[in-house]
Design a protein around this motif. Structure first.
Motif, short mmCIF file in Angstrom:
data_model
loop_
_atom_site.label_atom_id
_atom_site.label_comp_id
_atom_site.label_asym_id
_atom_site.label_seq_id
_atom_site.Cartn_x
_atom_site.Cartn_y
_atom_site.Cartn_z
N THR A 116 0.85 -1.19 0.00
CA THR A 116 0.00 0.00 0.00
C THR A 116 0.88 1.23 0.00
O THR A 116 1.89 1.29 0.69
CB THR A 116 -0.88 0.02 1.27
OG1 THR A 116 -1.59 -1.21 1.35
CG2 THR A 116 -1.85 1.18 1.26
N THR A 126 -4.49 10.31 -1.42
CA THR A 126 -4.66 9.37 -2.52
C THR A 126 -4.02 8.06 -2.10
O THR A 126 -2.89 8.03 -1.63
CB THR A 126 -3.99 9.90 -3.80
OG1 THR A 126 -4.57 11.16 -4.13
CG2 THR A 126 -4.18 8.95 -4.96
N ASP A 128 -3.00 4.04 -3.05
CA ASP A 128 -2.74 2.96 -4.01
C ASP A 128 -2.62 1.69 -3.19
O ASP A 128 -1.76 1.59 -2.30
CB ASP A 128 -1.45 3.21 -4.79
CG ASP A 128 -1.55 4.43 -5.69
OD1 ASP A 128 -2.61 4.63 -6.31
OD2 ASP A 128 -0.58 5.20 -5.75
N GLN A 144 -14.60 -2.65 -5.59
CA GLN A 144 -15.42 -1.47 -5.32
C GLN A 144 -15.73 -1.35 -3.82
O GLN A 144 -15.74 -0.24 -3.27
CB GLN A 144 -16.70 -1.51 -6.14
CG GLN A 144 -16.47 -1.24 -7.60
CD GLN A 144 -17.74 -1.42 -8.44
OE1 GLN A 144 -18.67 -2.11 -8.06
NE2 GLN A 144 -17.75 -0.78 -9.60
N GLN A 147 -12.63 0.03 -2.20
CA GLN A 147 -12.53 1.47 -2.43
C GLN A 147 -13.42 2.24 -1.46
O GLN A 147 -12.97 3.20 -0.82
CB GLN A 147 -12.93 1.83 -3.86
CG GLN A 147 -11.91 1.52 -4.90
CD GLN A 147 -12.41 1.87 -6.30
OE1 GLN A 147 -13.56 1.62 -6.65
NE2 GLN A 147 -11.52 2.45 -7.09
N ALA A 164 -8.75 9.69 -4.13
CA ALA A 164 -8.85 8.47 -4.93
C ALA A 164 -8.33 7.29 -4.14
O ALA A 164 -7.41 7.41 -3.33
CB ALA A 164 -8.04 8.63 -6.22
N ASN A 166 -7.03 3.74 -5.48
CA ASN A 166 -6.70 2.91 -6.63
C ASN A 166 -6.42 1.50 -6.15
O ASN A 166 -5.43 1.27 -5.45
CB ASN A 166 -5.48 3.48 -7.36
CG ASN A 166 -5.72 4.92 -7.78
OD1 ASN A 166 -6.75 5.25 -8.34
ND2 ASN A 166 -4.76 5.78 -7.47
N VAL A 167 -7.31 0.56 -6.51
CA VAL A 167 -7.18 -0.82 -6.06
C VAL A 167 -6.60 -1.66 -7.18
O VAL A 167 -7.11 -1.64 -8.31
CB VAL A 167 -8.54 -1.40 -5.61
CG1 VAL A 167 -8.40 -2.86 -5.21
CG2 VAL A 167 -9.11 -0.59 -4.47
N SER A 168 -5.55 -2.37 -6.88
CA SER A 168 -4.92 -3.28 -7.83
C SER A 168 -5.06 -4.69 -7.29
O SER A 168 -4.59 -4.99 -6.19
CB SER A 168 -3.43 -2.92 -7.97
OG SER A 168 -2.78 -3.90 -8.72
#
Length: 191
Positions: A116, A126, A128, A144, A147, A164, A166-168
Motif C-alpha cells: 500500500t 490518494t 494505491d 469497489q 474502495q 482516490a 486505486n485498487v490493484s
C-alpha cells in the motif's frame, strides 16, 4: 439506595437510584438537569481550598496533594481555548489504516506483495492499494467495496478528504478453510 450509596459527605449531591433518568450534575441549584443533545458538557467546578475532592482523603483515597486535578477527567469538548501546535500523521500510519480497512471487506484474502502507498497532504489523500481476492468472488464487486471502505475509514479517522483509492488486484487465493478437528479428538477410546 443501599449500602455505600447512603453514605454522603457534606457538600456532595446524592446520586439517583439505578434505573431512573440519566444523571447529570448540571448547574448548582438544578441537580439532575440534562443539557441539550450535542452540547458539550462543561468542565467540573474546581474544588474550593477547604473542601477535599470527592476521591480525596475524606473519602478514603489519596491525600489532596497527590490527587489528580478535576480538569484531567474532562472531555475534549471541555477545551475552549485554541492551542497552538501542529498535528502530523505519518504516511506509514495511513498505509496501515488503508490495509486494515481493506481486510475488513468480505472477499479480500489479504494484502498483495506490492503493498500500500499513500500520498497525503493537508487537504486530501490518494491511496494505491494492492490486494489478493478470494477465489470464487466477483473481483469487481470486492474491489469497489474496498474502495468505499478505505475511503470511509480514512475519512473518519483523519477527517480528510480521500481523492482516490486505486485498487490493484494482484493475486487470487483460495479462501481460508475453517479449522478441522484433529483426528481422534472426537473418537472415544475403546478398551
Amino acid at each position: 439506595m443501599t449500602g455505600p450509596d447512603r453514605r454522603q459527605t457534606e457538600g456532595v449531591e446524592p446520586r439517583p437510584d439505578p434505573g431512573s433518568a440519566p444523571y447529570f450534575p448540571g448547574m448548582r441549584g438544578r441537580p439532575g438537569s440534562t443539557p441539550p443533545r450535542g452540547t458539550p458538557l462543561p468542565a467540573p467546578p474546581a474544588p474550593s481550598a477547604g473542601t477535599p475532592p470527592a476521591g480525596g482523603a475524606a473519602a478514603g483515597g489519596a491525600s489532596q496533594a497527590t490527587a489528580v486535578p478535576m480538569t484531567m477527567h474532562g472531555s475534549p469538548g471541555d477545551v475552549t481555548v485554541a492551542v497552538e501546535g501542529r498535528i502530523t500523521v505519518d504516511d506509514a500510519v495511513l498505509e496501515k489504516i488503508a490495509a486494515l480497512a481493506a481486510l475488513e471487506v468480505a472477499g479480500v484474502a489479504g494484502p498483495a506483495p506490492a503493498g500500500t502507498r499513500v500520498a497525503a497532504d493537508d487537504d486530501e489523500a490518494t491511496v494505491d492499494l494492492a490486494i489478493a481476492v478470494e477465489y470464487a468472488c466477483v473481483i469487481k464487486d470486492v474491489a469497489q467495496a474496498v474502495q468505499a471502505n478505505v475511503a470511509r475509514v480514512i475519512g473518519l479517522m483523519l477527517g480528510t478528504r480521500v481523492a482516490a483509492v486505486n485498487v490493484s488486484v494482484a493475486d487470487v487465493r483460495m479462501p481460508a478453510a475453517p479449522p478441522r478437528p484433529r483426528a481422534g479428538a472426537d473418537q472415544t477410546v475403546r478398551a
